[in-house]
Design a protein around this motif. Structure first.
Motif, PDB file in Angstrom:
ATOM      1  N   GLY A  17      38.465 -25.446  57.452  1.00 56.96           N
ATOM      2  CA  GLY A  17      37.637 -26.590  57.099  1.00 56.96           C
ATOM      3  C   GLY A  17      38.396 -27.893  56.946  1.00 56.96           C
ATOM      4  N   SER A  18      39.709 -27.858  57.174  1.00 54.23           N
ATOM      5  CA  SER A  18      40.480 -29.092  56.996  1.00 54.23           C
ATOM      6  C   SER A  18      40.121 -30.148  58.032  1.00 54.23           C
ATOM      7  N   ASP A  19      39.570 -29.703  59.186  1.00 52.25           N
ATOM      8  CA  ASP A  19      39.201 -30.678  60.217  1.00 52.25           C
ATOM      9  C   ASP A  19      37.958 -31.480  59.823  1.00 52.25           C
ATOM     10  N   HIS A  20      37.295 -31.059  58.741  1.00 53.10           N
ATOM     11  CA  HIS A  20      36.124 -31.793  58.280  1.00 53.10           C
ATOM     12  C   HIS A  20      36.445 -32.727  57.116  1.00 53.10           C
ATOM     13  N   ILE A  21      37.702 -32.792  56.768  1.00 50.89           N
ATOM     14  CA  ILE A  21      38.123 -33.641  55.655  1.00 50.89           C
ATOM     15  C   ILE A  21      38.556 -35.001  56.191  1.00 50.89           C
TER      16      ILE A  21
END
Length: 247
Positions: free
Chosen positions: A114-118
């Motif tokens: 989910g880091s790509d959504h931060i």
């Protein structure tokens, strides 16, 4: 004992050994080598032998387990301190190190989910902070440079400027120029020095056409040195000082 496992589940022989230890709830510091070796060999026998690169790694570990099993059946050797050596010690150390890095990789993998959504906020610094400059240490800046030396150069420039005047025409009346503002000279000197390059202290003073302009330029240079806008070094070879922009 038959194992219903697949090769792709494990990343290598150490991963398989940890699986067997956890599955059987075995103390990693007291591994029953005979039991673990038997289960491990069952898995190796069930492997697809076509992938030699993978199979060779598991066969090397199988040979290691068999060697440890054989050494445990023999009388135990003693080290230099007279203590009995455990043939499993090296294997246990490798398993502990592998387990540590395996857990670390798992933590990093979970963090990446989910880091790509931060979205991170771009850094914003107040102008007064961005343009802040620490106070200048005048003692360190003018270390080895005395006011006597500065005054000597200043007076020499004034003397040369006076010698260039025509002694006859200097007695004539003249129209005085508008008073020179030190703020104007500070802006001029700052712009010239910060434009790049090394500038002679004497040359900047000589740009003044009158004694007043020379004095004001001298004061402007001292102020810029004090605020840290320009750097100041001595040029002993030319009996001069060099001015450079600070940043």
């Amino acid at each position: 004992m038959e194992l219903a496992v697949k090769l792709e589940v494990f990343e290598g022989p150490l991963d398989l050994l940890l699986h067997l230890i956890d599955k059987n709830k075995i103390d990693i510091y007291d591994i029953p080598i005979a039991e673990i070796t038997a289960q491990y060999m069952d898995y190796v026998d069930a492997m697809d032998k076509e992938d030699l690169d993978v199979v060779s790694e598991f066969l090397v570990m199988a040979a290691t387990l068999l060697d440890i099993k054989a050494r445990m059946l023999l009388p135990k050797e003693k080290n230099e301190e007279g203590e009995e050596e455990d043939p499993r010690t090296e294997l246990v150390e490798r398993l502990l190190e592998y387990r540590k890095y395996k857990y670390m990789s798992g933590e990093l993998r979970d963090m990446s989910v989910g880091s790509d959504h931060i979205i991170y906020k771009e850094p914003s610094i107040p102008k007064e902070v961005a343009h802040y400059r620490p106070p200048v240490d005048l003692e360190a800046l003018l270390q080895g440079v005395t006011m006597t030396r500065l005054r000597a150069v200043f007076e020499d420039v004034l003397k040369r400027q006076a010698q260039m005047m025509d002694p006859v025409r200097s007695q004539f009346g003249r129209i005085e120029k508008e008073t020179v503002q030190i703020s104007d000279r500070i802006g001029y000197v700052r712009k010239k020095v910060l434009s790049g390059g090394r500038h002679s202290f004497r040359s900047l003073l000589r740009e003044g056409a009158t004694k007043t302009e020379i004095v004001v330029t001298f004061l402007a240079i001292l102020e810029l040195i004090k605020t840290g806008d320009i750097l100041f070094t001595e040029d002993s070879t030319r009996d001069d000082f060099i001015l450079e922009g600070n940043g």
